[in-house]
Design an enzyme around this catalytic site. Sequence first.
Site, PDB file in Angstrom:
ATOM      1  N   ASP A  47       6.262   7.384  33.410  1.00 32.96           N
ATOM      2  CA  ASP A  47       6.559   7.138  34.825  1.00 32.96           C
ATOM      3  C   ASP A  47       5.663   6.047  35.389  1.00 32.96           C
ATOM      4  OD1 ASP A  47       7.946   8.127  37.341  1.00 32.96           O
ATOM      5  OD2 ASP A  47       5.837   8.149  37.951  1.00 32.96           O
ATOM      6  N   TYR A  52       2.495   0.224  41.121  1.00 37.53           N
ATOM      7  CA  TYR A  52       1.294   0.686  40.409  1.00 37.53           C
ATOM      8  C   TYR A  52       0.541  -0.486  39.774  1.00 37.53           C
ATOM      9  CZ  TYR A  52       3.466   5.363  40.656  1.00 37.53           C
ATOM     10  OH  TYR A  52       4.054   6.530  41.078  1.00 37.53           O
ATOM     11  N   LYS A  77      10.100   2.094  39.501  1.00 33.50           N
ATOM     12  CA  LYS A  77      10.538   2.356  40.883  1.00 33.50           C
ATOM     13  C   LYS A  77      10.504   1.078  41.712  1.00 33.50           C
ATOM     14  CE  LYS A  77       8.082   6.768  40.507  1.00 33.50           C
ATOM     15  NZ  LYS A  77       6.758   6.457  39.905  1.00 33.50           N
ATOM     16  N   HIS A 110      11.650   4.093  45.305  1.00 33.50           N
ATOM     17  CA  HIS A 110      10.345   4.766  45.352  1.00 33.50           C
ATOM     18  C   HIS A 110      10.185   5.667  46.585  1.00 33.50           C
ATOM     19  CE1 HIS A 110       5.926   4.127  43.872  1.00 33.50           C
ATOM     20  NE2 HIS A 110       6.079   5.329  44.367  1.00 33.50           N
TER      21      HIS A 110
HETATM   22  N1  LIG Z   1       7.018   8.943  43.425  1.00 28.49           N
HETATM   23  C1  LIG Z   1       5.886   9.004  44.105  1.00 28.49           C
HETATM   24  O1  LIG Z   1       5.834   8.728  45.312  1.00 28.49           O
HETATM   25  C2  LIG Z   1       4.638   9.404  43.409  1.00 28.49           C
HETATM   26  C3  LIG Z   1       4.619   9.463  42.036  1.00 28.49           C
HETATM   27  N2  LIG Z   1       3.491   9.836  41.364  1.00 28.49           N
HETATM   28  C4  LIG Z   1       3.576   9.927  39.882  1.00 28.49           C
HETATM   29  O2  LIG Z   1       3.132  11.218  39.479  1.00 28.49           O
HETATM   30  C5  LIG Z   1       2.083  11.060  38.511  1.00 28.49           C
HETATM   31  C6  LIG Z   1       1.131  12.241  38.538  1.00 28.49           C
HETATM   32  O3  LIG Z   1       0.527  12.395  39.792  1.00 28.49           O
HETATM   33  P1  LIG Z   1      -1.023  12.100  40.068  1.00 28.49           P
HETATM   34  O4  LIG Z   1      -1.144  11.775  41.514  1.00 28.49           O
HETATM   35  O5  LIG Z   1      -1.506  11.129  39.096  1.00 28.49           O
HETATM   36  O6  LIG Z   1      -1.716  13.517  39.922  1.00 28.49           O
HETATM   37  P2  LIG Z   1      -1.729  14.725  38.867  1.00 28.49           P
HETATM   38  O7  LIG Z   1      -1.367  15.946  39.634  1.00 28.49           O
HETATM   39  O8  LIG Z   1      -0.968  14.390  37.654  1.00 28.49           O
HETATM   40  O9  LIG Z   1      -3.276  14.832  38.527  1.00 28.49           O
HETATM   41  C7  LIG Z   1      -3.941  13.828  37.821  1.00 28.49           C
HETATM   42  C8  LIG Z   1      -5.436  14.163  37.831  1.00 28.49           C
HETATM   43  O10 LIG Z   1      -5.655  15.380  37.101  1.00 28.49           O
HETATM   44  C9  LIG Z   1      -6.530  15.141  35.996  1.00 28.49           C
HETATM   45  N3  LIG Z   1      -6.010  15.966  34.887  1.00 28.49           N
HETATM   46  C10 LIG Z   1      -4.919  15.697  34.127  1.00 28.49           C
HETATM   47  N4  LIG Z   1      -4.712  16.698  33.253  1.00 28.49           N
HETATM   48  C11 LIG Z   1      -5.682  17.621  33.473  1.00 28.49           C
HETATM   49  C12 LIG Z   1      -5.993  18.863  32.871  1.00 28.49           C
HETATM   50  N5  LIG Z   1      -5.260  19.364  31.881  1.00 28.49           N
HETATM   51  N6  LIG Z   1      -7.076  19.542  33.346  1.00 28.49           N
HETATM   52  C13 LIG Z   1      -7.821  19.037  34.334  1.00 28.49           C
HETATM   53  N7  LIG Z   1      -7.578  17.859  34.946  1.00 28.49           N
HETATM   54  C14 LIG Z   1      -6.514  17.151  34.513  1.00 28.49           C
HETATM   55  C15 LIG Z   1      -6.457  13.654  35.730  1.00 28.49           C
HETATM   56  O11 LIG Z   1      -7.679  13.189  35.210  1.00 28.49           O
HETATM   57  P3  LIG Z   1      -7.782  12.489  33.745  1.00 28.49           P
HETATM   58  O12 LIG Z   1      -6.907  11.266  33.768  1.00 28.49           O
HETATM   59  O13 LIG Z   1      -9.229  12.171  33.621  1.00 28.49           O
HETATM   60  O14 LIG Z   1      -7.324  13.524  32.739  1.00 28.49           O
HETATM   61  C16 LIG Z   1      -6.267  13.119  37.154  1.00 28.49           C
HETATM   62  O15 LIG Z   1      -7.502  13.062  37.841  1.00 28.49           O
HETATM   63  C17 LIG Z   1       1.460   9.726  38.914  1.00 28.49           C
HETATM   64  O16 LIG Z   1       0.579   9.239  37.914  1.00 28.49           O
HETATM   65  C18 LIG Z   1       2.683   8.911  39.173  1.00 28.49           C
HETATM   66  O17 LIG Z   1       3.261   8.502  37.947  1.00 28.49           O
HETATM   67  C19 LIG Z   1       2.357  10.197  42.049  1.00 28.49           C
HETATM   68  C20 LIG Z   1       2.315  10.129  43.428  1.00 28.49           C
HETATM   69  C21 LIG Z   1       3.441   9.723  44.220  1.00 28.49           C
HETATM   70  O1  LIG Z   2       1.743   6.879  43.583  1.00 24.46           O
HETATM   71  C1  LIG Z   2       2.837   6.694  44.132  1.00 24.46           C
HETATM   72  O2  LIG Z   2       3.909   6.740  43.521  1.00 24.46           O
HETATM   73  C2  LIG Z   2       2.918   6.407  45.571  1.00 24.46           C
HETATM   74  O3  LIG Z   2       3.973   6.466  46.116  1.00 24.46           O
HETATM   75  C3  LIG Z   2       1.717   6.031  46.324  1.00 24.46           C
HETATM   76  O4  LIG Z   2       2.034   5.764  47.678  1.00 24.46           O
HETATM   77  C4  LIG Z   2       0.674   7.082  46.252  1.00 24.46           C
HETATM   78  O5  LIG Z   2       1.184   8.220  46.897  1.00 24.46           O
HETATM   79  C5  LIG Z   2      -0.637   6.628  46.798  1.00 24.46           C
HETATM   80  O6  LIG Z   2      -1.435   7.422  47.067  1.00 24.46           O
HETATM   81  C6  LIG Z   2      -0.943   5.186  46.945  1.00 24.46           C
HETATM   82  O7  LIG Z   2      -2.220   5.037  47.510  1.00 24.46           O
END
Ligand SMILES: NC(=O)C1=CN([C@@H]2O[C@H](COP(=O)(O)OP(=O)(O)OC[C@H]3O[C@@H](n4cnc5c(N)ncnc54)[C@H](OP(=O)(O)O)[C@@H]3O)[C@@H](O)[C@H]2O)C=CC1
Ligand SMILES: O=C(O)C(=O)[C@@H](O)[C@H](O)C(=O)CO
Length: 278
Positions: A47, A52, A77, A110
Amino acid sequence: MQVGAPTIELNDGHRFPELGLGTYGLNGDEGAAAVGTAIASGYRLLDTALNYGNEDAVGRAVRESEVPREDLVVTSKLPGRHHGYDEAHRSIDETLGNLGLDHVDLYLIHWPNPSVGRFVDTWKAFVDLRDSGKVRSIGVSNFTPEHLRRIVDATGVAPAVNQVELHPYFPQAELRKVHQELGIVTESWSPLAKRSELLTEQPIVAAAAAHGVAPGQVVLRWHVQLGAVPVPKSGDAARQKENLDVFGFELTDDEVQAISALERGRLWDGDPDTHEEM
Ligand SMILES: NC(=O)C1=CN([C@@H]2O[C@H](COP(=O)(O)OP(=O)(O)OC[C@H]3O[C@@H](n4cnc5c(N)ncnc54)[C@H](OP(=O)(O)O)[C@@H]3O)[C@@H](O)[C@H]2O)C=CC1
Ligand SMILES: O=C(O)C(=O)[C@@H](O)[C@H](O)C(=O)CO
């Protein structure tokens, strides 16, 4: 032999893994290496997003992987500043150029950015892009039931996927019901609630002890049992493996309910009716 996550069928007939890798923050050489370790350990759904700034890193990992391209589901996205019919056609070319690939497997709007007022035109472009071969499946992200109805009414085409904020603090029961009615797969962003204090919550810690797994695995299994596809981000090879390894145990109904009862609402400034994501 089954590698990684099992798959489900999207409403356009394509197969889709039940768990994928979030890549927000995985940039540059280090990011490409981290995405590479995830693919090597069995991740097939990736994803990313134009916003990003890491499509190049994700694309490099895909191109350098020994896993055949057709086995990977690359998602990207389209940002708010590119809403509009012609703009969407230009934006996919930018994304494909960044990725160094000839198509994406899933392309999402997005955010609806209602203030821009062009998500319906953008969706019309997505329907046409699907026919162009540049995009295999089309979907949206952060759409409410009202936004979904508007694009379905305008085109007769329901998104294959709606990727939304979803974790035990925000289980999105009503939206998931609408998705079921429309045949849309729910994908969960920030499925671990960005780590936060979620992993120390009593029902999660208790279920982890009962099943001999880590708290993060309990949370990801909870998503799977809700019928949602989580995309946890991890840059760490061991945590990537742990997060993918959630298909060998099952939570009880009581455990699922106790975890869902942690509900408290959205955690971030992500109300799709007002969030500006350009
Ligand atoms: N469509 C949208 O608007 C959005 C999409 N997204 C998508 O969703 C994905 C995931 O969301 P995200 O905000 O990154 O948050 P997550 O909920 O996936 O959490 C990620 C965090 O958790 C840590 N982590 C991962 N696995 C573990 C584990 N098993 N135990 C403890 N800690 C862990 C990671 O650290 P470490 O890397 O050190 O393991 C990181 O700090 C994004 O990367 C993006 O691709 C996110 C926000 C908005
Ligand atoms: O991470 C994503 O996909 C987003 O849509 C971002 O807006 C994210 O939520 C963010 O925190 C960017 O600062």
